[in-house]
Design a protein around this motif. Structure first.
Motif, PDB file in Angstrom:
ATOM      1  N   VAL A 293       0.824  -1.214   0.000  1.00 45.17           N
ATOM      2  CA  VAL A 293       0.000   0.000   0.000  1.00 45.17           C
ATOM      3  C   VAL A 293       0.860   1.266   0.000  1.00 45.17           C
ATOM      4  O   VAL A 293       0.670   2.173  -0.817  1.00 45.17           O
ATOM      5  CB  VAL A 293      -0.948   0.001   1.222  1.00 45.17           C
ATOM      6  CG1 VAL A 293      -1.665   1.343   1.326  1.00 45.17           C
ATOM      7  CG2 VAL A 293      -1.950  -1.131   1.118  1.00 45.17           C
ATOM      8  N   LYS A 294       1.849   1.323   0.903  1.00 39.67           N
ATOM      9  CA  LYS A 294       2.621   2.562   1.083  1.00 39.67           C
ATOM     10  C   LYS A 294       3.711   2.756   0.031  1.00 39.67           C
ATOM     11  O   LYS A 294       4.047   3.886  -0.316  1.00 39.67           O
ATOM     12  CB  LYS A 294       3.248   2.576   2.478  1.00 39.67           C
ATOM     13  CG  LYS A 294       2.222   2.713   3.597  1.00 39.67           C
ATOM     14  CD  LYS A 294       2.898   2.888   4.948  1.00 39.67           C
ATOM     15  CE  LYS A 294       1.877   3.111   6.044  1.00 39.67           C
ATOM     16  NZ  LYS A 294       2.512   3.316   7.366  1.00 39.67           N
ATOM     17  N   GLN A 295       4.303   1.659  -0.459  1.00 40.89           N
ATOM     18  CA  GLN A 295       5.363   1.776  -1.446  1.00 40.89           C
ATOM     19  C   GLN A 295       4.880   1.518  -2.876  1.00 40.89           C
ATOM     20  O   GLN A 295       5.672   1.583  -3.816  1.00 40.89           O
ATOM     21  CB  GLN A 295       6.485   0.789  -1.113  1.00 40.89           C
ATOM     22  CG  GLN A 295       7.210   1.076   0.184  1.00 40.89           C
ATOM     23  CD  GLN A 295       7.981   2.381   0.134  1.00 40.89           C
ATOM     24  OE1 GLN A 295       8.438   2.804  -0.910  1.00 40.89           O
ATOM     25  NE2 GLN A 295       8.116   3.026   1.281  1.00 40.89           N
ATOM     26  N   TYR A 296       3.600   1.240  -3.040  1.00 44.63           N
ATOM     27  CA  TYR A 296       3.013   0.980  -4.364  1.00 44.63           C
ATOM     28  C   TYR A 296       3.781  -0.122  -5.105  1.00 44.63           C
ATOM     29  O   TYR A 296       4.086  -0.008  -6.291  1.00 44.63           O
ATOM     30  CB  TYR A 296       2.984   2.261  -5.200  1.00 44.63           C
ATOM     31  CG  TYR A 296       2.108   3.336  -4.609  1.00 44.63           C
ATOM     32  CD1 TYR A 296       0.726   3.310  -4.766  1.00 44.63           C
ATOM     33  CD2 TYR A 296       2.668   4.367  -3.862  1.00 44.63           C
ATOM     34  CE1 TYR A 296      -0.079   4.294  -4.210  1.00 44.63           C
ATOM     35  CE2 TYR A 296       1.878   5.348  -3.293  1.00 44.63           C
ATOM     36  CZ  TYR A 296       0.505   5.309  -3.463  1.00 44.63           C
ATOM     37  OH  TYR A 296      -0.281   6.280  -2.901  1.00 44.63           O
ATOM     38  N   LEU A 297       4.068  -1.184  -4.388  1.00 48.22           N
ATOM     39  CA  LEU A 297       4.761  -2.322  -4.962  1.00 48.22           C
ATOM     40  C   LEU A 297       3.801  -3.492  -5.126  1.00 48.22           C
ATOM     41  O   LEU A 297       2.854  -3.640  -4.352  1.00 48.22           O
ATOM     42  CB  LEU A 297       5.933  -2.748  -4.065  1.00 48.22           C
ATOM     43  CG  LEU A 297       7.107  -1.779  -3.957  1.00 48.22           C
ATOM     44  CD1 LEU A 297       8.047  -2.218  -2.849  1.00 48.22           C
ATOM     45  CD2 LEU A 297       7.844  -1.691  -5.285  1.00 48.22           C
ATOM     46  N   GLN A 298       4.078  -4.320  -6.125  1.00 49.25           N
ATOM     47  CA  GLN A 298       3.340  -5.559  -6.284  1.00 49.25           C
ATOM     48  C   GLN A 298       3.993  -6.643  -5.432  1.00 49.25           C
ATOM     49  O   GLN A 298       5.183  -6.565  -5.094  1.00 49.25           O
ATOM     50  CB  GLN A 298       3.331  -5.991  -7.750  1.00 49.25           C
ATOM     51  CG  GLN A 298       2.708  -4.978  -8.695  1.00 49.25           C
ATOM     52  CD  GLN A 298       1.219  -4.797  -8.462  1.00 49.25           C
ATOM     53  OE1 GLN A 298       0.512  -5.755  -8.125  1.00 49.25           O
ATOM     54  NE2 GLN A 298       0.726  -3.573  -8.632  1.00 49.25           N
ATOM     55  N   LYS A 299       3.225  -7.672  -5.090  1.00 48.21           N
ATOM     56  CA  LYS A 299       3.769  -8.734  -4.243  1.00 48.21           C
ATOM     57  C   LYS A 299       4.981  -9.398  -4.892  1.00 48.21           C
ATOM     58  O   LYS A 299       5.985  -9.664  -4.237  1.00 48.21           O
ATOM     59  CB  LYS A 299       2.686  -9.778  -3.960  1.00 48.21           C
ATOM     60  CG  LYS A 299       3.133 -10.861  -2.979  1.00 48.21           C
ATOM     61  CD  LYS A 299       2.030 -11.881  -2.730  1.00 48.21           C
ATOM     62  CE  LYS A 299       0.843 -11.263  -2.042  1.00 48.21           C
ATOM     63  NZ  LYS A 299      -0.196 -12.275  -1.684  1.00 48.21           N
ATOM     64  N   ASN A 300       4.899  -9.659  -6.199  1.00 49.31           N
ATOM     65  CA  ASN A 300       6.035 -10.296  -6.884  1.00 49.31           C
ATOM     66  C   ASN A 300       7.247  -9.372  -6.917  1.00 49.31           C
ATOM     67  O   ASN A 300       8.403  -9.834  -6.894  1.00 49.31           O
ATOM     68  CB  ASN A 300       5.646 -10.714  -8.297  1.00 49.31           C
ATOM     69  CG  ASN A 300       5.307  -9.526  -9.188  1.00 49.31           C
ATOM     70  OD1 ASN A 300       4.430  -8.729  -8.852  1.00 49.31           O
ATOM     71  ND2 ASN A 300       5.986  -9.397 -10.307  1.00 49.31           N
ATOM     72  N   GLU A 301       7.038  -8.050  -6.947  1.00 48.59           N
ATOM     73  CA  GLU A 301       8.156  -7.102  -6.928  1.00 48.59           C
ATOM     74  C   GLU A 301       8.870  -7.127  -5.576  1.00 48.59           C
ATOM     75  O   GLU A 301      10.103  -7.050  -5.507  1.00 48.59           O
ATOM     76  CB  GLU A 301       7.653  -5.695  -7.244  1.00 48.59           C
ATOM     77  CG  GLU A 301       7.170  -5.529  -8.675  1.00 48.59           C
ATOM     78  CD  GLU A 301       6.552  -4.163  -8.934  1.00 48.59           C
ATOM     79  OE1 GLU A 301       6.525  -3.735 -10.095  1.00 48.59           O
ATOM     80  OE2 GLU A 301       6.083  -3.524  -7.955  1.00 48.59           O
TER      81      GLU A 301
END
Length: 565
Positions: A293-301
């Motif tokens: 949520v806070k870093q706008y990352l995907q789980k795979n990333e």
């Protein structure tokens, strides 16, 4: 600053990356500039008029650049083992010297240095000095990408070259049989037609294949050789082009991963223990959903960044809770310090060494052990890397170190740190026992149910010091935090190959129930009190102020990178 730290600094300076810290960049550009100036001097020295009029200046440039490059190359060789463990020792240095850039460095520098003191033909030295231009390639990203592209397709290139070479040999033999009777003086044997075929590929620079073919079959075979001549260059070019595209895509993916690693790192901004100690510390973990949520990352990333970094672990917090609580799975990202292939080693010159032996499986241990060592000013060693993810091992129980290069280095570092007289080694481990268990902190130095410092499995020789430590340690934790301490009651030493038994004459394992410290609001207060008691008894008389970076938070302090050793 010790020699290891100096070597690490040198490798940062000689990283060949033109996009690092500003003063590193300046040095990189200075080296590139000197290479160009040195090569220009070689070029200008070919003009007799310039040599006669400006010979002194050219000679000064020659001597100055040779001395500077000799110092630089010597430092690169000396610091090679900090760049990669495979360059450790004399054999490792020799291996480094015969690497591509290592060999170029030596050939372009040391012969010229020898020429300053001996009568070596000038022409021979000029040839070696021109090789310095190749050193610029290490700074060129495009050349690195090309090298990776060729390396990625070396198997395909080898197969295609072998296939085309075999076809060429077959055709050259057929050419011999087609042309030998018609012109035996030119097609004398199979070697002559073989040379003819390969000379045609190169454009016949020496005119060694400059004779006409007179038979029909000879001309047909020559046409096939001509077609192969196109293929022998077109096929590798196509393969390298394909590899070039793949490497560019991989490079972009790697740059994305590196950017994601930085975003993960920045999520571990230091926290302050406002309620108890007012100390700044690295957060114990960050929940995976929060990072998404806070870093706008995907789980795979996140997973790719954790796998590539060496600075993070994924951990399921459910393993740290008592099973009686029926905990739900909760995946978190844990930050860990990293300056060794196996994990982390910090030498603070202390007689006490705190050790975490199972970081990937017990990040709780590493987090507490690190802050205990930092607050107390103790040495710190932690195993944070697995050589084989399918066969994880703990370094608490010592097997043959020669079968695990990480374990060998791990033990060497501990042996060095505990070489002072009266040294102590304290491995830390955590456990999740039944909640009904009376004792929450366990000190292990002998076999189970044996509370005295005697017998073949005992790991403490300074009994008086240890008993005084244990009395205050158990008293403070019991009275102040309601954490009863036992000696070998629930855990003990049942083997003679445990870490603190073989690494130092004084040592004990410190085990704690996870929930009494890791999830406690007063965890930093507990860690500080433990550090103070250890200092008081195991390293008395040594003044150890609290680390300045834990008292005042500087700007841009994220994760363990911000801490000073």
């Amino acid at each position: 600053m010790n020699s290891t730290e100096i070597k690490q600094k040198l490798n940062q300076v000689f990283d060949d990356n033109l996009h690092t810290k500003i003063w590193h960049n300046i040095l990189d550009w200075v080296i590139i500039g000197l290479i160009l100036i040195s090569s220009l001097e070689v070029f200008l020295s070919t003009f007799s008029g310039l040599t006669e009029n400006y010979g002194g200046i050219l000679k000064f440039i020659d001597v100055f650049t040779t001395v500077v490059f000799s110092i630089e190359v010597s430092l690169r060789i000396w610091a090679a083992d900090a760049l990669d463990p495979k360059y450790k020792g004399l054999k490792g240095r020799v291996k480094y010297c015969f690497s591509f850039y290592g060999l170029i460095d030596i050939l372009s520098t040391y012969p010229a240095l020898i020429g300053l003191f001996t009568a070596v033909p000038v022409t021979a030295l000029k040839i070696f000095r021109v090789v310095r231009l190749i050193r610029i390639f290490r700074y060129m990203r495009s050349f690195k990408i090309l090298g990776k592209a060729v390396a990625s397709k070396k198997q395909e290139l080898g197969i295609s070259f072998a296939f085309l070479s075999i076809l060429t040999i077959i055709l050259s033999f057929l050419l011999y049989y087609a042309e030998h009777e018609a012109q035996p003086e030119l097609c004398e044997n199979g070697w002559s037609t073989l040379v003819w075929a390969f000379a045609k590929y190169l454009g016949d620079p020496g005119k060694i294949a400059d004779f006409p073919l007179v038979t029909v079959w000879g001309n047909i075979i020559a046409a096939l050789v001509g077609a192969l001549g196109i293929a022998i260059f077109a096929v590798p070019a196509g393969l390298i082009g394909s590899g070039f595209i793949e490497v560019i895509e991989d490079t972009r993916a790697q740059e994305k991963i590196e950017a994601d690693i930085e975003r993960l790192h920045h999520s571990f901004r230091w926290e302050k223990d406002l309620q108890y100690t007012n100390l700044f510390y690295v957060p114990a973990y960050k929940p995976l959903p929060n990072l998404l949520v806070k870093q706008y990352l995907q789980k795979n990333e996140v997973i790719d960044a954790v796998k590539a970094s060496g600075e993070f672990h994924l951990y399921n917090l459910a393993k740290a809770y008592n099973t009686e609580d029926a905990p739900a799975d909760s995946v978190v990202v844990v930050n860990c310090p990293h300056n060794r292939p196996y994990g982390c080693c910090i030498d603070r010159g202390s007689k006490v060494t705190i050790v975490s032996t199972s970081g990937p499986d017990e990040p709780i241990t590493s987090w507490v052990a690190y802050h205990l060592a930092k607050i107390g000013g103790f040495n710190y060693v932690a195993k944070e890397e697995e050589l084989d993810l399918d066969r994880p091992v703990s370094f608490y129980t010592i097997t043959d170190p020669h079968q695990n290069e990480h374990l060998e280095m791990f033990l060497e570092d501990i042996e060095k740190l505990s070489s002072q007289p009266d040294s102590w080694v304290i491995p830390m481990a955590f456990c999740v026992g039944p909640k009904a268990r009376q004792h929450k902190v366990h000190i292990c130095f002998n076999k189970k149910n044996e509370s005295v410092c005697e017998g073949p499995l005992n790991t403490v020789t300074d009994t008086k010091v240890f008993e005084a430590f244990n009395k205050e340690f158990a008293g403070i934790l019991g009275s102040k935090y309601s954490l009863p301490v036992d000696k070998n009651e629930y855990y003990g030493i049942s083997k003679d190959n445990l870490l603190h038994r073989i690494s130092c004459k004084n040592g004990f394992a410190l085990r704690m129930e996870c929930y009494v410290i890791y999830f406690a609001a007063d965890k930093m207060a507990k860690i500080k009190d433990m550090a103070d008691i250890i200092n008081k008894h195991l390293e008395p008389g040594v003044e150890k102020p609290l680390p300045a970076d834990m008292l005042t938070r500087p700007l841009d302090c994220y994760g363990y990178r911000g801490y000073k050793d």
